[in-house]
Design an enzyme around this catalytic site. Structure first.
Site, mmCIF file in Angstrom:
data_model
loop_
_atom_site.group_PDB
_atom_site.id
_atom_site.type_symbol
_atom_site.label_atom_id
_atom_site.label_comp_id
_atom_site.label_asym_id
_atom_site.label_seq_id
_atom_site.Cartn_x
_atom_site.Cartn_y
_atom_site.Cartn_z
ATOM 1 N N VAL A 144 0.843 -1.205 0.000
ATOM 2 C CA VAL A 144 0.000 0.000 0.000
ATOM 3 C C VAL A 144 0.870 1.244 0.000
ATOM 4 C CG1 VAL A 144 -1.806 1.279 1.216
ATOM 5 C CG2 VAL A 144 -1.817 -1.218 1.260
ATOM 6 N N ILE A 148 5.810 4.740 1.152
ATOM 7 C CA ILE A 148 5.281 5.456 2.335
ATOM 8 C C ILE A 148 5.052 4.470 3.475
ATOM 9 C CG2 ILE A 148 3.432 6.915 3.247
ATOM 10 C CD1 ILE A 148 2.769 7.726 0.391
ATOM 11 N N LYS A 217 -5.925 -1.857 -2.267
ATOM 12 C CA LYS A 217 -5.239 -1.117 -1.194
ATOM 13 C C LYS A 217 -6.257 -0.561 -0.200
ATOM 14 C CE LYS A 217 -1.427 0.052 -4.282
ATOM 15 N NZ LYS A 217 -1.007 0.956 -5.349
HETATM 16 N N1 LIG Z 1 0.682 -0.085 -9.974
HETATM 17 C C1 LIG Z 1 0.785 0.460 -8.665
HETATM 18 C C2 LIG Z 1 2.124 0.156 -8.064
HETATM 19 C C3 LIG Z 1 2.226 0.563 -6.619
HETATM 20 O O1 LIG Z 1 1.425 -0.234 -5.801
HETATM 21 C C4 LIG Z 1 0.581 1.954 -8.719
HETATM 22 O O2 LIG Z 1 0.618 2.517 -9.806
HETATM 23 O O3 LIG Z 1 0.351 2.566 -7.672
HETATM 24 NA NA NA Z 2 3.833 1.500 2.048
#
Ligand SMILES: N[C@@H](CCO)C(=O)O
Ligand code: NA
Ligand SMILES: NC(=O)c1ccc[n+]([C@@H]2O[C@H](COP(=O)([O-])OP(=O)(O)OC[C@H]3O[C@@H](n4cnc5c(N)ncnc54)[C@H](O)[C@@H]3O)[C@@H](O)[C@H]2O)c1
Length: 457
Positions: A144, A148, A217
């Protein structure tokens, strides 16, 4: 002069070695391998054990790679590698064979670190349970918001508080695309191709642009924030494929920017008998934000997550949400922390699920809406439209009209057309949908060009 009391660890005195199996050497895996090798001494000093990269499982051992790594490290036999490892880093992505390999690692007693939000959002609960039962750690900070640190702060730093709302930009690819369209006027397809080239997009970028990656996420963030397990299907999900250059221009004109947001919040929903139920709603959709809102300043593939908690108040976490090297930082953070615990001993619990809050659907949410309409420019049009909003209990905050006389003259289509941009006060999904249906039924309406949610006004 006072001598500084510096504690220097001589890595030659570290005799314990932990075997690390890396599954996948793509955008993220290759960077993880590079750092494991380049920073081996400093990692050993921080852990109190050496990390030995015992092998890298890939689909094609001869494929060209961005990072120069010894050929003998590569294997296509992931299973054998997993069975001989203390720590397994899964960076293949997708559901299979990632799930089977993670299960093999857990059964074998290895610690697992993964960035695979797609797998965790569909199968997380059973994997966490199996890891807990086996007394091994399963960590996924990279899953996620990339680099960060967000999951550990939610799980550890905020463990004594009550989170009420989480709202953020959690997909780098879509933020990159929307930002490019907004700031440079780039075309959607060109911006997506560039995001893929830069290593932000998923192997199948449909997951990014349709909102599934952000929804996965969102489910993970909601599960940890509200101590209740949320799966992908619990998330209302709308991606950015219907957001047009004209929506972005109109939003800009009105002082807004369009961002793909994931929002998880505690809500009270009304029951038929008048009682109220507390639950959690999780949603992902393109959202209009005022240009002065802090999330409006999140550009490129950067991510940012706002958390509201009862005692802490508002917190914001910001940083690189995608890309091989930033994501490798989060993976290595989990590896070091897991390895330290292995050195010190003690079980590693993965999750705390203490409550069971009901999942509330999007109908429990009230929010502001932006509606774009293409109407005939005739006397009484605004009055008719306003009346329909009032009839359905939706109150208008602002209404802007742009008349296109040149269109009518050019195509000889009769009266000039009026483009209407309406922002409502807070309304329920059901009232808004009824209003849009009624407006669509008006003869003077050519089309409802967009319906988007608005936050942060
Ligand atoms: N494909 C994802 C990668 C990071 O989790 C994004 O563009 O955020
Ligand atoms: Na993270
Ligand atoms: N790229 C990012 O910015 C980013 C950020 C956060 C999380 N993630 C997650 O990290 C994971 C990896 O992402 P990526 O961008 O590095 O992916 P990628 O597609 O660049 O790399 C995948 C790697 O897995 C290997 N692989 C594929 N199938 C395999 C199999 N059957 N057996 C062994 N190896 C196999 C490929 O050879 C390749 O080396 C995904 O779960 C992704 O969602 C990526």
């Amino acid at each position: 002069m006072t001598e500084r009391n510096t504690a220097v660890t001589d890595t030659d005195t570290i005799h314990k070695t932990l075997k690390v199996a890396l599954l996948g050497a793509g955008n993220v895996g290759a960077q993880v391998a590079r750092i494991l090798r380049a920073d081996a001494d400093s990692l050993a000093a921080r852990i109190g054990a050496r990390l030995e990269l015992s092998g890298i499982a890939v689909r094609n051992v001869d494929a060209p790679r961005d990072v120069d790594l010894p050929r003998e490290l590569f294997t296509s036999d992931a299973s054998t590698l997993v069975r001989e490892a203390d720590i397994v880093i899964e960076l293949i992505g997708g559901i299979e064979p990632a799930r089977t390999l993670i299960l093999e690692a857990i059964e074998h007693g290895a610690t697992v670190v993964t960035g695979n939000k797609a797998l965790l959002a569909v199968d997380g609960p059973s994997l966490y349970e199996k890891a807990d039962a086996a007394g091994v750690q399963l960590s996924y900070e990279a899953a996620v918001a990339g680099a960060i640190p967000i999951l550990r702060p939610i799980r550890d730093s905020l463990a004594g508080d009550k989170i009420t709302r989480v709202m953020g930009i959690v997909n780098g690819t879509t933020n990159y695309i929307l930002d490019q369209m907004d700031t440079t006027g780039a075309q959607f397809a060109d911006a997506l191709a560039e995001a893929t080239r830069l290593g932000y997009a998923e192997a199948d970028p449909t997951a990014d642009i349709e909102g599934h990656d952000a929804a996965a996420k969102g489910a993970i963030l909601a599960s940890l924030s509200f101590h209740t397990r949320f799966a992908l299907e619990d998330v209302h999900c709308q991606g950015i494929t219907d957001v047009t250059a004209s929506d972005i221009a109109a939003a800009k004109d009105a002082g807004f920017v369009i961002k793909l947001l994931a929002i998880a919040e505690k809500l009270q929903s009304s029951n038929d008998d008048g009682s109220r139920t507390e639950g959690v709603s999780v949603r992902v959709h393109p959202t209009l934000l005022p240009r002065e809102h802090p999330l409006a300043a999140v550009h490129g593939a950067f991510n940012a997550v706002f958390i509201e908690a009862e005692s802490a108040g508002e917190l914001m976490f910001y940083g690189q949400g995608a890309g091989g090297t930033p994501t490798a930082s989060a993976i290595l953070g989990d590896v070091v922390s897991a390895a330290r615990r292995m050195v010190l001993g003690g079980p590693g619990r993965t999750e705390t699920t203490t409550g069971v809050l009901p999942v509330l659907g999007i109908e429990a949410v009230t929010t502001q809406y932006y509606i774009g309409l293409d109407a005939a420019d005739q006397p009484g049009v605004l009055a008719k439209i306003s009346a329909l909003f009032a009839e359905n209990g939706v109150s208008i905050e602002t209404m802007r009209q742009t008349v296109h006389r040149e269109r009518a003259v050019c195509d000889g289509s009769g009266p000039a057309a009026a483009e209407l941009r309406i922002i409502t006060h807070r309304a329920s999904e059901a009232s808004l949908a009824a209003t849009v249906r009624a407006i669509n039924g008006l003869e003077i309406i050519n089309s409802v060009t967009s319906v988007l949610r608005v936050e942060g006004v």
